[in-house]
Design a protein around this motif. Structure first.
Motif, PDB file in Angstrom:
ATOM      1  N   VAL A   1       0.858  -1.182   0.000  1.00  0.00           N
ATOM      2  CA  VAL A   1       0.000   0.000   0.000  1.00  0.00           C
ATOM      3  C   VAL A   1       0.892   1.229   0.000  1.00  0.00           C
ATOM      4  N   THR A   2       0.748   2.058  -1.014  1.00  0.00           N
ATOM      5  CA  THR A   2       1.586   3.242  -1.128  1.00  0.00           C
ATOM      6  C   THR A   2       1.013   4.387  -0.309  1.00  0.00           C
ATOM      7  N   ALA A   3       1.829   5.427  -0.137  1.00  0.00           N
ATOM      8  CA  ALA A   3       1.383   6.603   0.615  1.00  0.00           C
ATOM      9  C   ALA A   3       0.203   7.271  -0.077  1.00  0.00           C
ATOM     10  N   TYR A   4       0.228   7.332  -1.411  1.00  0.00           N
ATOM     11  CA  TYR A   4      -0.889   7.993  -2.091  1.00  0.00           C
ATOM     12  C   TYR A   4      -2.147   7.132  -2.041  1.00  0.00           C
ATOM     13  N   ASP A   5      -1.994   5.784  -1.965  1.00  0.00           N
ATOM     14  CA  ASP A   5      -3.157   4.913  -1.764  1.00  0.00           C
ATOM     15  C   ASP A   5      -3.834   5.229  -0.435  1.00  0.00           C
ATOM     16  N   ARG A   6      -3.017   5.382   0.608  1.00  0.00           N
ATOM     17  CA  ARG A   6      -3.572   5.669   1.932  1.00  0.00           C
ATOM     18  C   ARG A   6      -4.259   7.026   1.948  1.00  0.00           C
ATOM     19  N   LEU A   7      -3.641   8.019   1.312  1.00  0.00           N
ATOM     20  CA  LEU A   7      -4.248   9.349   1.274  1.00  0.00           C
ATOM     21  C   LEU A   7      -5.540   9.327   0.462  1.00  0.00           C
ATOM     22  N   ALA A   8      -5.503   8.675  -0.690  1.00  0.00           N
ATOM     23  CA  ALA A   8      -6.707   8.584  -1.521  1.00  0.00           C
ATOM     24  C   ALA A   8      -7.819   7.868  -0.767  1.00  0.00           C
ATOM     25  N   SER A   9      -7.478   6.808  -0.029  1.00  0.00           N
ATOM     26  CA  SER A   9      -8.475   6.070   0.743  1.00  0.00           C
ATOM     27  C   SER A   9      -9.101   6.945   1.818  1.00  0.00           C
ATOM     28  N   SER A  10      -8.287   7.762   2.466  1.00  0.00           N
ATOM     29  CA  SER A  10      -8.796   8.650   3.514  1.00  0.00           C
ATOM     30  C   SER A  10      -9.775   9.671   2.940  1.00  0.00           C
ATOM     31  N   ILE A  11      -9.408  10.278   1.815  1.00  0.00           N
ATOM     32  CA  ILE A  11     -10.288  11.274   1.198  1.00  0.00           C
ATOM     33  C   ILE A  11     -11.552  10.599   0.662  1.00  0.00           C
TER      34      ILE A  11
END
Length: 238
Positions: free
Chosen positions: A9-19
């Motif tokens: 899981v990449t950092a942008y995956d985690r950010l996208a998931s949060s948003i």
């Protein structure tokens, strides 16, 4: 560390998931303006490139809209029913390949949606909507073969539209399209379209009379006939 062969899981995956969660929960409403890339990267302690990739991914999913110019920015999208239907269709198409989503399952969903829809249509339809349904009827011996699928789809979507419940059409349209593209009805017997036409006309008769029970039961019988034919075609193709 990822396990069982899962991709990291990449950092942008985690950010996208949060948003994404904030959008789907309603915390971020359609039209809401997101912070800038710099503000997002600072708040979530990620790089600006990570914030940019997360925004790009969510825009690709139709959840965000990026506008350029002086009044530009990143906004929560206001999706149309067509966009929602297209997204559902893509997911269903993939499931038919990866999760053994059979024609039987798809036809069960159609019956769950269209049987009560016929009853609602008999109650709620307008004269204009009824006229459009009549126009979708066809003579199997005379209609251009390239039009028969269009008229058949127009009949079923016309009934759904006459319910005045837009969600029914949004949910049913992807199922129609997957069935059409995945299961070749050209392999049906010669009298298939003759019977389809006759059953459509029976349903329309009940809609004409605003006979809710008649429309419901005629629709149920029609869909069960379609299911038996599609299942037979599916076995041949399999």
């Amino acid at each position: 560390m990822p396990s069982n062969g899962d991709a990291p899981v990449t950092a942008y995956d985690r950010l996208a998931s949060s948003i994404r969660k904030q959008i789907l929960s309603g915390e971020l409403r359609p039209g809401h303006r997101l912070p800038t890339e710099l503000a997002l990267s600072t708040h979530y302690q990620v790089s600006r490139n990570t914030a940019r990739e997360a925004i790009r991914a969510l825009a690709g999913q139709g959840l965000l809209v990026v506008k350029r110019g002086v009044a530009g920015g990143t906004f929560v999208a206001s999706p149309t029913t067509a966009q929602v239907s297209e997204s559902l269709m893509s997911g269903l198409a993939l499931l038919t390949d990866s999760a053994d989503l059979s024609v039987s399952v798809l036809m069960e969903i159609r019956e769950m949606l269209e049987v009560p829809a016929a009853e609602l249509a008999a109650r709620n339809r307008t004269d204009e909507e009824l006229g459009a349904i009549h126009e979708s009827l066809f003579d199997p011996g005379r209609i251009d073969p390239t039009r028969v699928f269009v008229n058949n789809r127009d009949f079923h979507t016309g009934v759904l539209r006459a319910t005045h419940n837009p969600l029914l059409e949004v949910l049913a349209e992807p199922v129609f399209r997957v069935l059409k593209e995945r299961f070749l009805r050209e392999r049906a017997s010669a009298d298939f379209w003759v019977r389809v036409d006759a059953e459509h006309r029976e349903i329309v008769g009940y809609l004409d009379d605003r006979d809710q029970a008649g429309a419901r039961e005629a629709s149920r019988a029609h869909l069960r006939y379609l299911r038996s034919v599609y299942e037979k075609i599916d076995r041949i193709q399999g």
